[in-house]
Design a protein around this motif. Sequence first.
Motif, PDB file in Angstrom:
ATOM      1  N   THR A   1      91.289  27.232  -2.429  1.00 56.11           N
ATOM      2  CA  THR A   1      91.827  26.751  -1.507  1.00 56.11           C
ATOM      3  C   THR A   1      92.919  26.311  -2.034  1.00 56.11           C
ATOM      4  OG1 THR A   1      89.976  25.721  -0.351  1.00 56.11           O
ATOM      5  CG2 THR A   1      92.165  24.767   0.042  1.00 56.11           C
TER       6      THR A   1
ATOM      7  N   PRO B   1      93.738  20.698  -1.026  1.00 51.92           N
ATOM      8  CA  PRO B   1      92.315  20.327  -0.699  1.00 51.92           C
ATOM      9  C   PRO B   1      92.654  18.909  -0.226  1.00 51.92           C
ATOM     10  CG  PRO B   1      92.209  21.702  -2.646  1.00 51.92           C
ATOM     11  CD  PRO B   1      93.587  21.373  -2.258  1.00 51.92           C
TER      12      PRO B   1
ATOM     13  N   SER C   1      86.861  21.146   6.415  1.00 54.54           N
ATOM     14  CA  SER C   1      86.704  21.897   5.508  1.00 54.54           C
ATOM     15  C   SER C   1      85.277  22.677   5.680  1.00 54.54           C
ATOM     16  CB  SER C   1      86.590  21.609   4.060  1.00 54.54           C
ATOM     17  OG  SER C   1      85.908  20.637   3.758  1.00 54.54           O
TER      18      SER C   1
ATOM     19  N   THR D   1      87.099  20.901  -0.026  1.00 51.02           N
ATOM     20  CA  THR D   1      87.493  19.871  -0.472  1.00 51.02           C
ATOM     21  C   THR D   1      86.508  19.121  -1.367  1.00 51.02           C
ATOM     22  OG1 THR D   1      86.618  18.481   1.446  1.00 51.02           O
ATOM     23  CG2 THR D   1      88.798  19.468   1.552  1.00 51.02           C
TER      24      THR D   1
END
Length: 263
Positions: A46, A53, A59, A87
């Motif tokens: 990410t 994140p 997420s 995350t």
Amino acid sequence: MTTILAVANQKGGVAKTTTVASLGAALAGLGHKVLVVDLDPQGSLTFSLGHNPDRLEQSVHEVLTAGVPAADVLLDTREGAQLLPATIDLAGAEALLLMRPGREHTLARALKPIVDDFDVVIIDCPPSLGVLTLNGLTAADSVLVPLQCETLAHRGVGQLLRTVSEVQQITNPGLTMLGALPTLYDARTTHSRDVLADVSDRYDIAVLDPPIPRTVRFAEASASGATVLTGRKNKGAVAYQALAKQLSDHWTKGKALKTYVAD
């Protein structure tokens, strides 16, 4: 038909996330509709694709544990692939999923409503063999194992292959082993070549060619929120583009993949 590829290795530092990001960008550059899935609580994929994140409200964690539709969480990336982000909250998903029946199929069920919107889905599995990695392998059609070309780097390969075999027997009979992808390769040393030859001899697994060379451009690209394909031409980008072309031809035309042959 959509192809789903899991990129897995329980050892960290083998360029797994770099491989997912770079292959995703290269395949998008070939005209494929690509989705990359970050299953690592560290959120490295990410971050490397330009998203923080720590600033995301939703997420893949909410997708897996709270039933949030994956389509509502997708993010665009600057090089064309779409991203299902992760995350640090994902670190708690293992415990939550362990209590659920059919837990290994959670990701496959979550992707089902959107998977036909893409030509290729690439899953970045975490550096472990826990429930999240089992979800990635259960959802995938094939698995690619990035393998660092250094001493002892392949010590966990046998364990990973056993896990893949168990997944094939229990949760995903259709899963195939695409092969090992040599990473951090230094063509100037005999050591790198010796490691690849040892892997070819020791395990029943194809070693794909070309190897991905060691270059500082990978670290520079991740820090800038882009992949190695962005900016000036470099040997890392060339290698991933060559691999992406091979994979595209393999999936769409049935062409055989090039494999490493020891000297």
